[in-house]
Enzyme design. Structure first.
Site, PDB file in Angstrom:
ATOM      1  N   ILE A  72       0.863  -1.172   0.464  1.00 44.20           N
ATOM      2  CA  ILE A  72      -0.011  -0.012   0.169  1.00 44.20           C
ATOM      3  C   ILE A  72       0.788   1.289  -0.078  1.00 44.20           C
ATOM      4  O   ILE A  72       1.142   2.086  -1.038  1.00 44.20           O
ATOM      5  CB  ILE A  72      -0.753  -0.093   1.396  1.00 44.20           C
ATOM      6  CG1 ILE A  72      -1.982  -0.759   1.276  1.00 44.20           C
ATOM      7  CG2 ILE A  72      -1.604   1.259   1.251  1.00 44.20           C
ATOM      8  CD1 ILE A  72      -2.898  -1.355   0.281  1.00 44.20           C
ATOM      9  N   CYS A 131      10.740   1.666   8.685  1.00 45.83           N
ATOM     10  CA  CYS A 131      10.412   2.574   7.276  1.00 45.83           C
ATOM     11  C   CYS A 131      11.902   3.437   7.206  1.00 45.83           C
ATOM     12  O   CYS A 131      12.376   2.797   8.025  1.00 45.83           O
ATOM     13  CB  CYS A 131       9.440   4.017   7.890  1.00 45.83           C
ATOM     14  SG  CYS A 131       8.972   4.963   6.872  1.00 45.83           S
ATOM     15  N   GLY A 218      -1.089 -12.828   7.110  1.00 47.76           N
ATOM     16  CA  GLY A 218      -2.340 -13.958   7.326  1.00 47.76           C
ATOM     17  C   GLY A 218      -1.588 -14.838   7.942  1.00 47.76           C
ATOM     18  O   GLY A 218      -0.180 -14.770   8.299  1.00 47.76           O
ATOM     19  N   GLY A 266      -5.555  -8.468  11.996  1.00 48.00           N
ATOM     20  CA  GLY A 266      -5.709  -7.727  10.640  1.00 48.00           C
ATOM     21  C   GLY A 266      -5.635  -8.279   9.798  1.00 48.00           C
ATOM     22  O   GLY A 266      -7.273  -8.192   9.492  1.00 48.00           O
TER      23      GLY A 266
HETATM   24  C1  LIG Z   1      -2.937  -3.902   4.057  1.00 44.55           C
HETATM   25  C2  LIG Z   1      -1.903  -3.743   5.193  1.00 44.55           C
HETATM   26  C3  LIG Z   1      -2.344  -2.791   5.268  1.00 44.55           C
HETATM   27  C4  LIG Z   1      -0.866  -1.979   6.696  1.00 44.55           C
HETATM   28  N1  LIG Z   1      -0.880  -0.874   6.718  1.00 44.55           N
HETATM   29  C5  LIG Z   1       0.345  -1.027   8.157  1.00 44.55           C
HETATM   30  C6  LIG Z   1       0.788   0.139   8.504  1.00 44.55           C
HETATM   31  O1  LIG Z   1       0.274   1.517   8.172  1.00 44.55           O
HETATM   32  N2  LIG Z   1       1.419   0.650   9.839  1.00 44.55           N
HETATM   33  C7  LIG Z   1       1.240  -0.443  10.796  1.00 44.55           C
HETATM   34  O2  LIG Z   1       2.376  -0.623  11.486  1.00 44.55           O
HETATM   35  N3  LIG Z   1       1.079  -1.352  10.426  1.00 44.55           N
HETATM   36  C8  LIG Z   1       0.156  -1.505   9.226  1.00 44.55           C
HETATM   37  N4  LIG Z   1       0.452  -2.942   8.518  1.00 44.55           N
HETATM   38  C9  LIG Z   1       0.265  -4.526   8.935  1.00 44.55           C
HETATM   39  C10 LIG Z   1      -0.613  -4.560   9.762  1.00 44.55           C
HETATM   40  O3  LIG Z   1      -0.989  -4.223  11.077  1.00 44.55           O
HETATM   41  C11 LIG Z   1      -0.116  -6.086  11.213  1.00 44.55           C
HETATM   42  O4  LIG Z   1       1.075  -5.973  11.400  1.00 44.55           O
HETATM   43  C12 LIG Z   1       0.294  -7.130   9.857  1.00 44.55           C
HETATM   44  O5  LIG Z   1      -0.770  -7.088   8.843  1.00 44.55           O
HETATM   45  C13 LIG Z   1       0.335  -9.208  10.802  1.00 44.55           C
HETATM   46  O6  LIG Z   1      -1.535  -9.093  11.105  1.00 44.55           O
HETATM   47  P1  LIG Z   1      -2.204 -10.145  10.250  1.00 44.55           P
HETATM   48  O7  LIG Z   1      -1.279 -11.388   9.981  1.00 44.55           O
HETATM   49  O8  LIG Z   1      -2.714 -10.702  11.138  1.00 44.55           O
HETATM   50  O9  LIG Z   1      -2.407  -8.858   9.049  1.00 44.55           O
HETATM   51  C14 LIG Z   1      -0.244  -3.399   7.276  1.00 44.55           C
HETATM   52  C15 LIG Z   1      -0.812  -4.814   7.295  1.00 44.55           C
HETATM   53  C16 LIG Z   1      -1.834  -4.716   5.472  1.00 44.55           C
HETATM   54  C17 LIG Z   1      -2.418  -6.102   5.274  1.00 44.55           C
END
Ligand SMILES: Cc1cc2nc3c(=O)[nH]c(=O)nc-3n(C[C@H](O)[C@H](O)[C@H](O)COP(=O)(O)O)c2cc1C
Length: 304
Positions: A72, A131, A218, A266
């Site tokens: 993104i 970052c 995921g 997430g």
């Molecule tokens: C579409 C998307 C956008 C994300 N944007 C951010 C973000 O802006 N800042 C951040 O710290 N993590 C961001 N993440 C990471 C998630 O907060 C999380 O750490 C990661 O997806 C792992 O968790 P999950 O497997 O439950 O999705 C993003 C993840 C996804 C899938």
């Protein structure tokens, strides 16, 4: 008797351990028609920067076996529009709102921490250190303990709110990163952010994502996340928030056993927008069925 689902993350009291993860839940309001926000522990905003960001070109999301890749590119409205357009909604919800943010220099991180510190509707800050540091040749803050510590020290001086540091899994030694952040003044650590990956379209002989690489999230990343939470929980004293592939109550409770005091959901919210609330309900049912009086008694209770 109903089990006690409350937990504490440094200065923040949560009614239950289930939070939503940054970037998967908008600024909260977008999900209000699908989720009763007052049934989850807390929600975390999309990552905020000083200036608005349009993000990367498309395609920037692709499904992969057991997960998804996203590039993104930290698209967000910027801190000014956040304050003007998104904060008023937060006043209407009796659930802690955590602001996730990032900068490209240490000064930017500190400035954002200062701006967010002044917003009463924000309960806590979550620093995304995944970052690139533009002043030091693009080295990612979250992959170098000294760089990460410098970010945390600057943010710590700029806010008295609960400061959560979100760790990247794209490192050799996550424990060294965790210790550096805790020593620099983090009140809590959240982990993990996405794992860098890529997808290829064979027929086109091209990467699927316009950005070429993206962040994997995921169920595919859950074993890595569990391992990192377990290692970090043994090494630091600050509370930990477990993240990575949590799709149901069983997954969430596994993270609690590994040492997390709370969890973030997430990718699951993309499949079922009400996932976080349902996971909280499922956890409570498990405690009831298993005669466990409080979820906090399970934190780090893994027998290993
Ligand atoms: C579409 C998307 C956008 C994300 N944007 C951010 C973000 O802006 N800042 C951040 O710290 N993590 C961001 N993440 C990471 C998630 O907060 C999380 O750490 C990661 O997806 C792992 O968790 P999950 O497997 O439950 O999705 C993003 C993840 C996804 C899938």
């Amino acid at each position: 008797m109903k089990p006690d689902m409350s937990v504490k993350i440094a200065g923040i009291n949560l009614r239950n351990p289930v939070m939503t993860a940054s970037g998967t839940f908008g600024y909260g309001q977008e999900f209000a028609e699908y989720v009763n926000l007052e049934k989850i522990g807390a929600f975390v905003t999309k990552g905020l920067s000083l200036m608005p960001r349009a993000g990367n070109p498309t395609p920037r999301i692709v499904e992969t076996p057991g997960g998804m890749l996203n590039a993104i590119g930290l698209q967000n409205v910027g801190i000014d529009a956040f304050i003007e357009k998104k904060v008023p909604f937060l006043r209407t919800v009796d659930t802690p709102a955590i602001a996730n943010f990032f900068g490209y220099t240490i000064d930017e991180y500190a400035e954002l921490a200062r701006r967010l510190d002044a917003i009463p509707e924000i309960t806590g800050l979550e620093v995304n250190i995944s970052c690139p540091n533009v002043k030091q040749g693009g080295i990612v803050f979250g992959t170098d303990p000294a760089c990460a510590a410098a970010v945390v020290t600057a943010c710590r001086a700029a806010t008295s709110k609960t400061l959560i540091v979100k760790l990247s899994p794209n490192v050799t030694d996550v424990v060294a990163m965790a210790q550096a952040c805790a020593d620099a003044g983090a009140d809590a650590l959240s982990l993990i952010n996405t794992l860098t990956g890529m997808a290829i379209d064979l027929q086109k002989r091209k990467p699927v994502l316009a950005n070429i690489t993206g962040g994997l999230s995921g169920p595919a990343i859950k074993p890595v996340a569990l391992r990192m939470v377990w290692q970090v929980a043994k090494a630091v004293k600050v509370p930990i928030i477990g993240i990575g592939g949590i799709m149901n109550a069983t997954d969430a409770l596994e993270f609690i056993l590994a040492g997390a005091s709370a969890v973030q959901v997430g990718t699951a919210s993309f499949i079922n927008p009400n996932a976080a609330e349902e996971i909280a309900v499922g956890m409570e049912s498990w405690l009831t069925e298993n005669g466990v009086a409080s979820v906090s008694s399970l934190i780090g209770a893994l027998e290993a």
